[in-house]
Design a protein around this motif. Structure first.
Motif, mmCIF file in Angstrom:
data_model
loop_
_atom_site.group_PDB
_atom_site.id
_atom_site.type_symbol
_atom_site.label_atom_id
_atom_site.label_comp_id
_atom_site.label_asym_id
_atom_site.label_seq_id
_atom_site.Cartn_x
_atom_site.Cartn_y
_atom_site.Cartn_z
ATOM 1 N N PRO A 198 0.818 -1.218 0.000
ATOM 2 C CA PRO A 198 0.000 0.000 0.000
ATOM 3 C C PRO A 198 0.850 1.265 0.000
ATOM 4 O O PRO A 198 1.932 1.302 0.584
ATOM 5 N N ASP A 199 0.353 2.282 -0.667
ATOM 6 C CA ASP A 199 1.008 3.591 -0.635
ATOM 7 C C ASP A 199 0.099 4.641 -0.008
ATOM 8 O O ASP A 199 0.394 5.828 -0.051
ATOM 9 N N SER A 200 -1.003 4.185 0.568
ATOM 10 C CA SER A 200 -1.905 5.100 1.253
ATOM 11 C C SER A 200 -2.424 4.398 2.502
ATOM 12 O O SER A 200 -2.147 3.230 2.745
ATOM 13 N N LEU A 201 -3.191 5.137 3.291
ATOM 14 C CA LEU A 201 -3.708 4.591 4.542
ATOM 15 C C LEU A 201 -5.068 3.943 4.372
ATOM 16 O O LEU A 201 -5.633 3.428 5.329
ATOM 17 N N ASP A 202 -5.618 3.979 3.166
ATOM 18 C CA ASP A 202 -6.941 3.426 2.943
ATOM 19 C C ASP A 202 -6.887 1.906 2.819
ATOM 20 O O ASP A 202 -5.908 1.346 2.326
ATOM 21 N N THR A 203 -7.953 1.248 3.259
ATOM 22 C CA THR A 203 -8.048 -0.184 3.069
ATOM 23 C C THR A 203 -8.296 -0.472 1.588
ATOM 24 O O THR A 203 -8.800 0.370 0.851
ATOM 25 N N ALA A 204 -7.956 -1.671 1.157
ATOM 26 C CA ALA A 204 -8.031 -1.995 -0.275
ATOM 27 C C ALA A 204 -8.495 -3.434 -0.456
ATOM 28 O O ALA A 204 -7.729 -4.311 -0.837
ATOM 29 N N ASP A 205 -9.763 -3.676 -0.158
ATOM 30 C CA ASP A 205 -10.321 -4.998 -0.390
ATOM 31 C C ASP A 205 -10.724 -5.132 -1.854
ATOM 32 O O ASP A 205 -11.051 -4.153 -2.517
ATOM 33 N N GLY A 206 -10.696 -6.342 -2.348
ATOM 34 C CA GLY A 206 -11.075 -6.575 -3.738
ATOM 35 C C GLY A 206 -10.923 -8.027 -4.099
ATOM 36 O O GLY A 206 -10.949 -8.910 -3.228
ATOM 37 N N THR A 207 -10.743 -8.287 -5.393
ATOM 38 C CA THR A 207 -10.709 -9.652 -5.882
ATOM 39 C C THR A 207 -9.595 -9.835 -6.896
ATOM 40 O O THR A 207 -9.417 -9.003 -7.797
ATOM 41 N N LEU A 208 -8.841 -10.918 -6.747
ATOM 42 C CA LEU A 208 -7.908 -11.379 -7.763
ATOM 43 C C LEU A 208 -8.674 -12.305 -8.693
ATOM 44 O O LEU A 208 -9.272 -13.290 -8.243
ATOM 45 N N THR A 209 -8.693 -12.001 -9.982
ATOM 46 C CA THR A 209 -9.407 -12.821 -10.970
ATOM 47 C C THR A 209 -8.411 -13.389 -11.967
ATOM 48 O O THR A 209 -7.651 -12.642 -12.583
ATOM 49 N N LEU A 210 -8.418 -14.710 -12.109
ATOM 50 C CA LEU A 210 -7.517 -15.404 -13.030
ATOM 51 C C LEU A 210 -8.294 -15.853 -14.250
ATOM 52 O O LEU A 210 -9.293 -16.580 -14.137
ATOM 53 N N GLY A 211 -7.848 -15.413 -15.432
ATOM 54 C CA GLY A 211 -8.438 -15.861 -16.680
ATOM 55 C C GLY A 211 -7.687 -17.083 -17.197
ATOM 56 O O GLY A 211 -6.453 -17.060 -17.303
ATOM 57 N N THR A 212 -8.414 -18.163 -17.485
ATOM 58 C CA THR A 212 -7.804 -19.411 -17.955
ATOM 59 C C THR A 212 -8.679 -20.042 -19.027
ATOM 60 O O THR A 212 -9.773 -19.557 -19.329
ATOM 61 N N ASN A 213 -8.185 -21.158 -19.570
ATOM 62 C CA ASN A 213 -8.981 -21.935 -20.520
ATOM 63 C C ASN A 213 -9.737 -23.061 -19.831
ATOM 64 O O ASN A 213 -10.327 -23.913 -20.496
ATOM 65 N N ALA A 214 -9.738 -23.097 -18.527
ATOM 66 C CA ALA A 214 -10.441 -24.140 -17.788
ATOM 67 C C ALA A 214 -11.939 -23.900 -17.850
ATOM 68 O O ALA A 214 -12.408 -22.757 -17.756
ATOM 69 N N ALA A 215 -12.683 -24.991 -17.981
ATOM 70 C CA ALA A 215 -14.130 -24.880 -18.115
ATOM 71 C C ALA A 215 -14.786 -24.340 -16.856
ATOM 72 O O ALA A 215 -15.854 -23.719 -16.931
ATOM 73 N N ASN A 216 -14.176 -24.570 -15.699
ATOM 74 C CA ASN A 216 -14.766 -24.098 -14.452
ATOM 75 C C ASN A 216 -14.195 -22.755 -13.999
ATOM 76 O O ASN A 216 -14.384 -22.344 -12.862
ATOM 77 N N GLY A 217 -13.492 -22.065 -14.894
ATOM 78 C CA GLY A 217 -12.978 -20.743 -14.585
ATOM 79 C C GLY A 217 -13.988 -19.671 -14.950
ATOM 80 O O GLY A 217 -15.082 -19.976 -15.441
ATOM 81 N N PRO A 218 -13.668 -18.385 -14.774
ATOM 82 C CA PRO A 218 -12.434 -17.873 -14.166
ATOM 83 C C PRO A 218 -12.398 -18.136 -12.663
ATOM 84 O O PRO A 218 -13.414 -18.438 -12.049
ATOM 85 N N PHE A 219 -11.203 -18.015 -12.095
ATOM 86 C CA PHE A 219 -11.020 -18.287 -10.679
ATOM 87 C C PHE A 219 -10.849 -16.964 -9.941
ATOM 88 O O PHE A 219 -10.074 -16.103 -10.352
ATOM 89 N N ARG A 220 -11.553 -16.852 -8.824
ATOM 90 C CA ARG A 220 -11.553 -15.602 -8.070
ATOM 91 C C ARG A 220 -11.107 -15.858 -6.636
ATOM 92 O O ARG A 220 -11.569 -16.810 -5.992
ATOM 93 N N VAL A 221 -10.213 -14.999 -6.171
ATOM 94 C CA VAL A 221 -9.720 -15.060 -4.803
ATOM 95 C C VAL A 221 -9.948 -13.694 -4.167
ATOM 96 O O VAL A 221 -9.441 -12.682 -4.663
ATOM 97 N N ALA A 222 -10.729 -13.669 -3.093
ATOM 98 C CA ALA A 222 -10.972 -12.414 -2.390
ATOM 99 C C ALA A 222 -9.696 -11.946 -1.700
ATOM 100 O O ALA A 222 -8.982 -12.743 -1.090
#
Length: 599
Positions: A198-222
C-alpha cells in the motif's frame, strides 16, 4: 503425437475404384480411437495412407469431419506398394464423445481410390482449482510489503490449463509469479505469489481474478487488507497574520479512521503562538474566538503545538466519522508576519491498531558518559535503561521500535544548564530520521534536576530548541535512569504531571487526584503509583487515558503487534527503587513553566 499402426495382414480386396478408374485393389484403414483427449486443445496423431498399386501414386486430402484437420503438406508421392504417415489433428471444441472421419485419395494415374479413417475420442473439459477462496494480508502500513501464496492446481487428466490473465484491485496489489501466460500441465501445480504494497492509509479490499482456458474458470480469490494506519500531513505555508495578529481561518479534513491530529505552527523566531479558534464537524467547538472554550492549550514560543485529543475527556474527542475542521492561530507576542502550519493526522483502521503503537528513537550520547554510538547496542547498562522505558510504555500497547545512536562530541553538553538545553536539542538536526530525540547527559540542569522536556506535546521536528528530551545518565541505577527518561518522554508525548507541587491536577479523567505529597484515601501509595507524578517516588503506571494521549502523538507509529528486540533484555520492576539522594524536584517540566491556561 499418437501413431496409428496398420497391420500388414489387412485385406486388399478387388472393388470398383473411386474416381471412375478401373477395378483394382483398395486399402481399408482401421478405425482410430484416441481415448481421452483435451476438448479445447489439438491432439495430433498419424494416419497411415497405403498405396495398394504397382505404380507410384499421389496422396491428396479429400475431406474430414468438423474438428479434424490435416497438418502434413499434401499432395505427396508414394512409391508403388508404399505407404506414408499423414499428420492429423483433432480439436473437438466441446467435451464429450467425438466421432468423425478423414478421407485421403491415392491416385496412381490409371487407378485411384479413397481411404477413409474413422476417428473416435472422449473429449475432456479442462478443469483447475485454487487452494483458497480468500487471502487476508492483515495489517500492512504504507511503505511496507506483504506477500501471500496461492496454489493453482490443474485437475485435468490430459488437458493443459493456461493462466492467461490476472486482474487485481488497484495498484497496491500485484501478481509477482508466475509470469503470464503460464501453462500448467495436467496434474501439476503453479504457485501464485500475490503482493500487497500500500502507498496510502486506505483499506483496499477486492478480488484477484484469473483468466484461464479451464471450463470451471475464471477463478476468483478475495483479497483483504486492513492496513495498520499511518500519518497524513496537511501543510499551509506562509500564512499571514492580520492586523490583530490572527491567521485567517484554515480548513482541513480529518478522515473517519483518524485517532488524533496535531496542529503545529512554526514562525522560526521567538514569536509566541496560541490557538484562536478550533471547531469540528457539526459546529463542535474546541476553542472559540474569546478563548473560553473547553480545550486546554499552552502558549509556546517559536513552535506551537495543539494535539486533539490531549485528554480522555469526552468533550474534546474527535467527532466520530471524520469531517471538516476549522482553525485559526494567534500571535500572542512578537512580530513575525507569517507562520507555517502543519496538521499531522494519525490514522488507524480499527480498534486493534488504535491500541498499539511503535515509538522510534534517536538516542544522543554525551561525550562524558560511558556508552558511545559505536558501543551502544552492546552496552548492558544503556540497554537496561532503554528496556525499562520499553517496559513502562508497553503497558499501554507501546513498544520501542528502531533506535539510531549518535555521539554528542561537544563537551559543553556533558553537564547541561538551562541556557544550554535548547542548544543541545538543536543537535538533533544531525539525525537521519525525524523521531523522538532522547539525550543522555552526565548532569542535567546543574544537578538539581534529573530530566526535562521542553514542552507538553512537543513538535514532530528535528533541529529546534524543542526537539527532544534530556535525562541524566548513570551506571549506578539504570532502571531509575529509565524511569527518568520515560517520565520526560511522557511529557513530550503530551502528558502533564498527574499532580503538581501546587496541588493542581492533570486533565486526564482516569488518573486519581492524589495529594502533591504523601497519601490519602484515594492514593494509598505515594504518588498513586503513576509515572507522571511530579516527585520521584518510583511509580511507573500509565492509565488508559494517558495511553490514549501518547498514542496519538505524531512520533507514534502504527504496529501490528509482536515483540521487539528490547523485550528480550532486562526490564523494570513494577516500581523502580529511588536513590536516597534523588532530588525532590526531579523533573524540570511542569505546566506553570509554559503558560498553560487551566480550564
Amino acid at each position: 503425437m499418437r501413431s496409428i499402426l496398420v497391420s500388414a495382414c489387412l485385406l486388399a480386396i478387388l472393388v470398383g475404384c473411386g474416381g471412375g478408374g478401373s477395378a483394382g485393389p483398395i486399402f481399408l484403414p482401421p478405425p482410430v480411437d484416441l481415448g481421452l483427449v483435451p476438448a479445447n486443445a489439438p491432439t495430433t496423431f498419424t494416419v497411415e495412407v497405403v498405396n495398394p498399386y504397382t505404380a507410384p501414386a499421389g496422396v491428396t486430402f479429400v475431406t474430414s469431419a468438423p474438428g479434424l484437420g490435416v497438418s502434413s503438406s499434401l499432395p505427396v508421392q508414394v512409391p508403388a506398394s508404399g505407404r506414408v504417415d499423414v499428420d492429423v489433428a483433432l480439436s473437438p471444441g466441446i467435451p464429450g464423445a467425438y466421432s468423425g472421419s478423414v478421407t485421403f485419395r491415392v491416385d496412381a494415374g490409371s487407378q485411384a481410390s479413397d481411404q477413409t479413417t474413422a476417428v473416435t475420442a472422449n473429449a475432456e473439459a479442462a478443469t483447475a482449482s485454487v487452494s483458497t477462496s480468500a487471502i487476508d494480508f492483515g495489517s500492512v502500513a504504507p511503505g511496507e510489503v506483504a506477500d501471500r501464496f496461492v496454489t493453482f492446481t490443474n485437475t485435468s487428466g490430459v488437458s493443459t490449463v493456461t493462466i492467461s490473465s490476472a486482474s487485481v484491485p488497484g495498484p497496491a496489489y500485484a501478481l509477482l509469479a508466475p509470469t503470464l501466460p503460464a501453462s500448467v500441465p495436467p496434474g501439476s501445480e503453479a504457485v501464485l505469489q500475490v503482493r500487497y504494497a500500500p502507498d496510502s492509509l486506505d483499506t483496499a479490499d477486492g478480488t484477484l481474478t484469473l483468466g484461464t482456458n479451464a471450463a470451471n474458470g475464471p477463478f476468483r480469490v478475495a483479497l483483504r487488507a486492513s492496513g495498520i494506519g499511518g500519518q497524513e500531513v496537511i501543510t499551509f505555508e506562509d500564512v499571514l497574520f492580520d492586523g490583530s495578529g490572527d491567521t485567517p481561518v484554515l480548513t482541513f479534513d480529518v478522515p473517519s479512521d483518524a485517532i488524533s491530529f496535531m496542529i503545529e505552527g512554526s514562525t522560526g523566531a521567538s514569536t509566541e503562538l496560541g490557538l484562536r479558534l478550533l471547531t469540528g464537524p457539526g459546529g463542535k467547538v474546541y476553542e472559540n474566538e474569546s478563548l473560553s472554550g473547553a480545550y486546554v492549550w499552552a502558549i509556546q514560543p517559536g513552535i506551537f503545538t495543539a494535539q486533539v485529543p490531549n485528554t480522555d475527556r469526552n468533550d474534546v474527542q474527535l467527532v466520530p466519522g471524520g469531517g471538516t475542521y476549522r482553525m485559526r492561530l494567534l500571535r500572542w507576542s512578537g512580530n513575525s508576519s507569517s507562520v507555517d502550519v502543519r496538521v499531522i493526522i494519525e490514522r488507524r483502521p480499527d480498534a486493534a491498531t488504535r491500541n498499539l503503537a511503535t515509538l522510534d528513537l534517536n538516542v544522543f550520547l554525551a561525550a562524558g558518559i560511558a556508552p558511545t554510538a559505536a558501543t551502544a547496542e552492546s552496552d548492558g547498562t544503556l540497554q537496561t535503561v532503554l528496556s525499562t522505558v520499553d517496559s513502562i510504555l508497553s503497558q499501554q500497547g507501546i513498544q520501542i521500535g528502531d533506535i539510531d545512536y549518535y555521539d554528542v562530541t561537544d563537551t559543553r553538553f556533558d553537564d547541561v544548564s538551562f541556557s544550554e538545553f535548547g542548544d543541545l536539542l538543536e543537535e538533533s538536526a544531525r539525525a537521519d530520521e525525524v523521531r523522538l530525540n532522547l539525550f543522555f547527559v552526565r548532569t542535567a540542569i546543574g544537578g538539581g534536576i534529573l530530566g526535562v522536556s521542553p514542552a507538553l506535546g512537543g513538535p514532530a521536528l528535528n533541529g529546534t530548541s524543542l526537539s527532544g528530551v534530556m535525562s541524566l545518565y548513570s551506571t549506578n541505577n539504570p532502571a531509575f535512569i529509565g524511569l527518568v527518561a520515560a517520565h520526560e518522554i511522557g511529557h513530550f508525548l503530551g502528558l502533564a504531571h498527574t499532580v503538581e507541587q501546587t496541588g493542581s491536577h492533570d486533565d486526564i479523567t482516569d488518573t486519581l487526584e492524589c495529594p502533591s505529597s504523601g497519601t490519602n484515601a484515594l492514593c494509598t501509595t505515594q504518588g498513586g503509583g503513576y509515572l507522571m507524578h511530579w516527585q520521584a517516588v518510583g511509580g511507573t503506571d500509565l492509565s488508559n487515558g494517558q495511553g490514549l494521549v501518547v498514542r496519538g502523538h505524531p512520533h507514534m507509529g502504527p504496529r501490528a503487534g509482536g515483540a521487539n528486540a528490547l523485550q528480550a533484555k532486562p526490564t523494570a520492576a513494577p516500581r523502580v527503587p529511588i536513590p536516597a539522594d534523588a532530588p525532590q524536584h526531579w523533573c524540570a517540566t511542569c505546566r506553570a513553566m509554559h503558560g498553560v491556561r487551566l480550564k
